[in-house]
Design an enzyme around this catalytic site. Structure first.
Site, PDB file in Angstrom:
ATOM      1  N   LYS A 133       0.869  -1.320   0.072  1.00  0.00           N
ATOM      2  CA  LYS A 133      -0.085   0.147   0.039  1.00  0.00           C
ATOM      3  C   LYS A 133       0.819   1.220  -0.004  1.00  0.00           C
ATOM      4  O   LYS A 133       0.716   2.081  -0.673  1.00  0.00           O
ATOM      5  CB  LYS A 133      -0.950   0.147   1.380  1.00  0.00           C
ATOM      6  CG  LYS A 133      -1.555   1.331   1.416  1.00  0.00           C
ATOM      7  CD  LYS A 133      -2.558   1.431   2.738  1.00  0.00           C
ATOM      8  CE  LYS A 133      -1.813   1.638   4.137  1.00  0.00           C
ATOM      9  NZ  LYS A 133      -1.350   2.978   4.528  1.00  0.00           N
ATOM     10  N   ASN A 134       1.719   1.244   0.944  1.00  0.00           N
ATOM     11  CA  ASN A 134       2.545   2.477   0.993  1.00  0.00           C
ATOM     12  C   ASN A 134       3.556   2.650  -0.113  1.00  0.00           C
ATOM     13  O   ASN A 134       4.043   3.878  -0.358  1.00  0.00           O
ATOM     14  CB  ASN A 134       3.301   2.416   2.546  1.00  0.00           C
ATOM     15  CG  ASN A 134       2.266   2.919   3.521  1.00  0.00           C
ATOM     16  OD1 ASN A 134       1.058   3.089   3.320  1.00  0.00           O
ATOM     17  ND2 ASN A 134       2.754   2.564   4.762  1.00  0.00           N
ATOM     18  N   CYS A 178      -4.100  13.412  12.799  1.00  0.00           N
ATOM     19  CA  CYS A 178      -4.729  12.029  12.746  1.00  0.00           C
ATOM     20  C   CYS A 178      -4.777  11.085  14.173  1.00  0.00           C
ATOM     21  O   CYS A 178      -3.915  11.620  14.929  1.00  0.00           O
ATOM     22  CB  CYS A 178      -4.396  11.165  11.320  1.00  0.00           C
ATOM     23  SG  CYS A 178      -2.885  10.045  11.711  1.00  0.00           S
ATOM     24  N   ARG A 216       1.323  14.348  13.283  1.00  0.00           N
ATOM     25  CA  ARG A 216       2.111  14.258  11.752  1.00  0.00           C
ATOM     26  C   ARG A 216       2.024  15.495  10.981  1.00  0.00           C
ATOM     27  O   ARG A 216       1.231  15.585   9.840  1.00  0.00           O
ATOM     28  CB  ARG A 216       0.956  13.029  11.117  1.00  0.00           C
ATOM     29  CG  ARG A 216       1.023  11.712  11.912  1.00  0.00           C
ATOM     30  CD  ARG A 216       0.282  10.916  11.222  1.00  0.00           C
ATOM     31  NE  ARG A 216       1.110   9.954  10.190  1.00  0.00           N
ATOM     32  CZ  ARG A 216       0.554   9.214   9.427  1.00  0.00           C
ATOM     33  NH1 ARG A 216      -0.523   8.710   9.339  1.00  0.00           N
ATOM     34  NH2 ARG A 216       1.398   8.681   8.494  1.00  0.00           N
ATOM     35  N   ASP A 264       5.917  19.598   7.942  1.00  0.00           N
ATOM     36  CA  ASP A 264       6.938  20.690   7.825  1.00  0.00           C
ATOM     37  C   ASP A 264       8.139  20.235   7.138  1.00  0.00           C
ATOM     38  O   ASP A 264       8.616  21.207   6.483  1.00  0.00           O
ATOM     39  CB  ASP A 264       7.302  21.372   9.517  1.00  0.00           C
ATOM     40  CG  ASP A 264       7.764  20.231  10.202  1.00  0.00           C
ATOM     41  OD1 ASP A 264       6.973  19.037  10.138  1.00  0.00           O
ATOM     42  OD2 ASP A 264       8.783  20.308  10.931  1.00  0.00           O
ATOM     43  N   LEU A 265       8.579  18.932   7.290  1.00  0.00           N
ATOM     44  CA  LEU A 265       9.843  18.546   6.352  1.00  0.00           C
ATOM     45  C   LEU A 265       9.543  18.472   5.053  1.00  0.00           C
ATOM     46  O   LEU A 265      10.307  18.714   4.276  1.00  0.00           O
ATOM     47  CB  LEU A 265      10.034  17.392   6.863  1.00  0.00           C
ATOM     48  CG  LEU A 265      10.411  17.258   8.488  1.00  0.00           C
ATOM     49  CD1 LEU A 265      10.728  15.866   8.867  1.00  0.00           C
ATOM     50  CD2 LEU A 265      11.626  18.224   9.009  1.00  0.00           C
ATOM     51  N   ASP A 284       4.562   0.302  12.119  1.00  0.00           N
ATOM     52  CA  ASP A 284       3.209  -0.672  11.473  1.00  0.00           C
ATOM     53  C   ASP A 284       2.955  -1.855  11.982  1.00  0.00           C
ATOM     54  O   ASP A 284       1.945  -2.322  11.566  1.00  0.00           O
ATOM     55  CB  ASP A 284       3.160  -0.304   9.977  1.00  0.00           C
ATOM     56  CG  ASP A 284       2.831   1.109   9.513  1.00  0.00           C
ATOM     57  OD1 ASP A 284       2.875   2.035  10.483  1.00  0.00           O
ATOM     58  OD2 ASP A 284       3.576   1.415   8.508  1.00  0.00           O
ATOM     59  N   ARG A 314      -8.859   0.054   4.382  1.00  0.00           N
ATOM     60  CA  ARG A 314      -7.770   0.945   3.679  1.00  0.00           C
ATOM     61  C   ARG A 314      -6.444  -0.107   3.428  1.00  0.00           C
ATOM     62  O   ARG A 314      -5.573   0.604   2.461  1.00  0.00           O
ATOM     63  CB  ARG A 314      -7.383   2.239   4.482  1.00  0.00           C
ATOM     64  CG  ARG A 314      -8.657   2.907   5.200  1.00  0.00           C
ATOM     65  CD  ARG A 314      -8.231   4.173   6.100  1.00  0.00           C
ATOM     66  NE  ARG A 314      -7.166   4.803   5.379  1.00  0.00           N
ATOM     67  CZ  ARG A 314      -6.810   6.059   5.913  1.00  0.00           C
ATOM     68  NH1 ARG A 314      -7.246   6.432   6.998  1.00  0.00           N
ATOM     69  NH2 ARG A 314      -5.717   6.623   5.116  1.00  0.00           N
TER      70      ARG A 314
HETATM   71  N1  EPU Z   1       7.194  14.098  10.850  1.00  0.00           N
HETATM   72  C1  EPU Z   1       7.207  15.465  11.237  1.00  0.00           C
HETATM   73  N2  EPU Z   1       7.301  16.334  10.048  1.00  0.00           N
HETATM   74  C2  EPU Z   1       6.996  15.932   8.814  1.00  0.00           C
HETATM   75  C3  EPU Z   1       7.015  14.517   8.430  1.00  0.00           C
HETATM   76  C4  EPU Z   1       6.866  13.685   9.387  1.00  0.00           C
HETATM   77  O1  EPU Z   1       7.444  15.925  12.140  1.00  0.00           O
HETATM   78  O2  EPU Z   1       7.032  16.864   7.831  1.00  0.00           O
HETATM   79  C5  EPU Z   1       7.321  13.183  11.722  1.00  0.00           C
HETATM   80  C6  EPU Z   1       5.809  12.356  11.971  1.00  0.00           C
HETATM   81  O3  EPU Z   1       5.108  13.039  12.741  1.00  0.00           O
HETATM   82  C7  EPU Z   1       6.294  11.193  12.684  1.00  0.00           C
HETATM   83  C8  EPU Z   1       7.672  10.756  12.110  1.00  0.00           C
HETATM   84  O4  EPU Z   1       8.200  12.247  11.758  1.00  0.00           O
HETATM   85  O5  EPU Z   1       6.460  11.212  14.011  1.00  0.00           O
HETATM   86  C9  EPU Z   1       7.716   9.771  10.958  1.00  0.00           C
HETATM   87  O6  EPU Z   1       6.748  10.024  10.100  1.00  0.00           O
HETATM   88  P1  EPU Z   1       7.060   9.858   8.641  1.00  0.00           P
HETATM   89  O7  EPU Z   1       6.916  11.024   7.725  1.00  0.00           O
HETATM   90  O8  EPU Z   1       8.237   8.761   8.308  1.00  0.00           O
HETATM   91  O9  EPU Z   1       5.497   9.022   8.278  1.00  0.00           O
HETATM   92  P2  EPU Z   1       4.651   9.068   7.121  1.00  0.00           P
HETATM   93  O10 EPU Z   1       5.357   9.218   5.692  1.00  0.00           O
HETATM   94  O11 EPU Z   1       3.589   9.989   7.233  1.00  0.00           O
HETATM   95  C10 EPU Z   1       4.573   6.547   6.555  1.00  0.00           C
HETATM   96  C11 EPU Z   1       3.502   5.688   6.255  1.00  0.00           C
HETATM   97  C12 EPU Z   1       2.854   5.192   7.728  1.00  0.00           C
HETATM   98  C13 EPU Z   1       3.840   4.743   8.605  1.00  0.00           C
HETATM   99  C14 EPU Z   1       5.507   5.610   8.524  1.00  0.00           C
HETATM  100  C15 EPU Z   1       6.365   5.405   9.374  1.00  0.00           C
HETATM  101  C16 EPU Z   1       2.574   5.948   4.181  1.00  0.00           C
HETATM  102  C17 EPU Z   1       1.453   6.431   3.309  1.00  0.00           C
HETATM  103  N3  EPU Z   1       2.590   6.010   5.425  1.00  0.00           N
HETATM  104  O12 EPU Z   1       3.919   7.676   6.995  1.00  0.00           O
HETATM  105  O13 EPU Z   1       2.114   3.879   7.465  1.00  0.00           O
HETATM  106  O14 EPU Z   1       3.576   4.295  10.059  1.00  0.00           O
HETATM  107  O15 EPU Z   1       5.635   6.223   7.285  1.00  0.00           O
HETATM  108  O16 EPU Z   1       6.902   4.213   8.882  1.00  0.00           O
HETATM  109  O17 EPU Z   1       3.708   5.701   3.348  1.00  0.00           O
HETATM  110  C18 EPU Z   1       0.144   2.823   7.959  1.00  0.00           C
HETATM  111  O18 EPU Z   1       0.470   2.205   6.555  1.00  0.00           O
HETATM  112  O19 EPU Z   1      -0.655   2.282   8.688  1.00  0.00           O
HETATM  113  C19 EPU Z   1       0.849   4.019   8.338  1.00  0.00           C
HETATM  114  C20 EPU Z   1       0.547   4.816   9.259  1.00  0.00           C
END
Ligand code: EPU
Length: 422
Positions: free
Chosen positions: A22-23, A118, A123, A126-127, A308, A400
């Site tokens: 999915k991801n 969420c 989440r 900003d990055l 996850d 989902r």
């Molecule tokens: N974060 C920030 N700022 C940002 C982006 C992330 O502070 O701009 C923080 C997040 O709040 C979190 C950490 O950095 O505490 C890591 O977040 P990351 O950006 O790595 O997660 P994501 O890209 O939003 C993806 C998966 C998630 C999975 C995470 C971690 C997708 C669509 N989602 O989320 O999947 O948990 O990486 O591996 O790829 C799931 O499938 O159930 C799911 C939540």
């Protein structure tokens, strides 16, 4: 609303096919926006999140055609006629933010709704925004939308992520392939989904090196062309089904499973006492008689233990022999399954980001509620081990991320059914 009914106590035996990730698919689909030639994805999973991304891309003017019962997605972004990703779609799925980088790179402008918080944490994005600014984009936040512009195109830069983010790495990687000059991404995420994205972009003509390490170097090109790419197997679905025989007993072979996708998880699972075997078709997990042993788990970015799979591992620990400490280091609110598991007789103490689970001899079936995707499947796993009937409600969360969950688990002998409209 549908619910899922599980009757526990049956040992499992047989094979479960693992779908495409999915991801990975959710980041490969926006890559279509980078080229005016077609991008075709094979091995796509059939999930509601994929339908949401399809709607989002269609709203921008892309064409997405599902072939072979949805396992092939033929996409074309020849005519992008709308550069606004609307709140109504973005609010349904945070991965929508992944259209920002590609739209900006190809069209020089993009307006994307900011996703809200969420259930599992704040989440922020900003990055993603900082990375795009480093490539020369001008950003303006107005009325809940980010208005991004790069009038004379994006420019390569060195950008170091202050913390590891999967989504931000994907967004900036996609943006940088069409930027002028060289981009170096430091402290980049190393997840298999990033490697898969880089491979797909390379098939489209991008010049990328270092994916799968924490430093990725991208040499910008003028345009990308069409390609066909197979989506990598879903390591989280794989880990989830590896846990099914561990919790219910028996033996399940996960077809298409690859050890390098789940190595730190598999190491922990093996430490509980189950057998894991690499076979010609995938990964086979067997639990013979007796309870598994407790292990401690700390979630971390890849190659660490995936957040996850934390909820599903907690379900196993609920019936393990001993005390297990689970530390959640990625998301600040990802223990919502704990109170639901406690309704089934689990003994769990949550304090901040730490959950201490004291294994019990037997869980008891109960009505429980899914609160997010991974929580919902952890309740199903717990139901497989519980005495009596477990009814999991709010299963739209499950839809989902898990295709044909009832078919896959009943195929290995579980007593599980979907009850419609209750
Ligand atoms: N974060 C920030 N700022 C940002 C982006 C992330 O502070 O701009 C923080 C997040 O709040 C979190 C950490 O950095 O505490 C890591 O977040 P990351 O950006 O790595 O997660 P994501 O890209 O939003 C993806 C998966 C998630 C999975 C995470 C971690 C997708 C669509 N989602 O989320 O999947 O948990 O990486 O591996 O790829 C799931 O499938 O159930 C799911 C939540």
């Amino acid at each position: 609303m549908d619910s899922i009914l599980v009757r526990g106590g049956t040992e499992l035996a047989g094979e479960i096919p693992i779908a495409g990730a999915k991801n990975a698919c959710l980041t490969l689909m926006p890559a279509t926006l980078l080229s005016d030639e077609p991008l075709t994805l094979t091995n796509a999973p059939r999930l509601s999140d994929i339908r949401t991304m399809t709607q989002l891309l269609a709203s921008l003017g892309a064409e997405v055609t599902q072939l072979q019962d949805g396992q092939v997605l033929a996409m074309s972004s020849h005519d992008i006629n709308n550069l606004t990703a609307d709140y109504d779609i973005v609010r349904k799925m945070r991965a929508s933010i992944l259209v920002l980088g590609p739209m900006l790179a190809r069209c020089g402008r993009a307006v994307v709704s900011l996703p809200g918080g969420c259930a599992i944490g704040a989440r922020p994005v900003d990055l993603h925004l900082k990375g795009l600014e480093a490539l020369g984009a001008t950003l303006d936040l107005k009325d809940g939308y980010v208005h991004a512009e790069a009038k004379s195109g994006l420019k390569g830069a060195v950008f170091e992520f202050p913390l590891v983010s999967v989504g931000a790495t994907e967004n900036i990687l996609m943006a940088s392939v069409l930027a002028k000059g060289t981009t170096v991404l430091k402290n980049a995420a190393r997840e298999p989904e990033i490697v898969d994205l880089a491979q797909c972009l390379r098939r489209m003509g991008a010049q990328i090196e270092g994916e799968g390490t924490s430093e990725i170097t991208i040499q910008g090109v003028d345009r990308l062309h069409g390609a066909t790419h197979p989506v990598v197997p879903d390591r989280i679905e794989l880990g989830t089904y590896m846990l099914a025989p561990a919790i219910a007993g028996g033996s399940v072979e996960c077809l298409g499973g690859r050890m390098e996708l789940v190595s730190s998880f598999a190491e922990k699972l093996a430490a509980t006492g189950v057998e894991i075997e690499e076979t010609a078709k995938g990964l086979k997990v067997t639990r013979k008689n007796g309870r598994v042993r407790s292990v401690d788990v700390e979630t971390a970015p890849f190659p660490g233990f995936p957040t996850d799979l934390q909820a599903q591992m907690m379900a196993l620990m609920c019936t393990a022999d001993g005390v297990s400490v689970l530390e959640e280091r990625i998301f600040e609110n990802r223990f919502m399954h704990a109170p639901e598991l406690m309704r089934m007789g689990a003994s769990i103490d949550v304090s901040g980001g730490t959950a201490t689970v004291t294994g019990v001899e037997k869980l008891k079936g109960a009505p429980v509620m899914a609160t997010d995707l991974r929580a919902s499947v952890s309740l199903i796993l717990a139901g497989l081990a519980a005495e009596g009937e477990t009814r999991v409600s709010r299963v739209y969360h499950l839809d989902r991320g898990y295709e044909h969950v009832v078919r896959k688990l009943s195929g290995v002998g579980a007593s599980i059914e979907r009850v419609h409209g209750e």
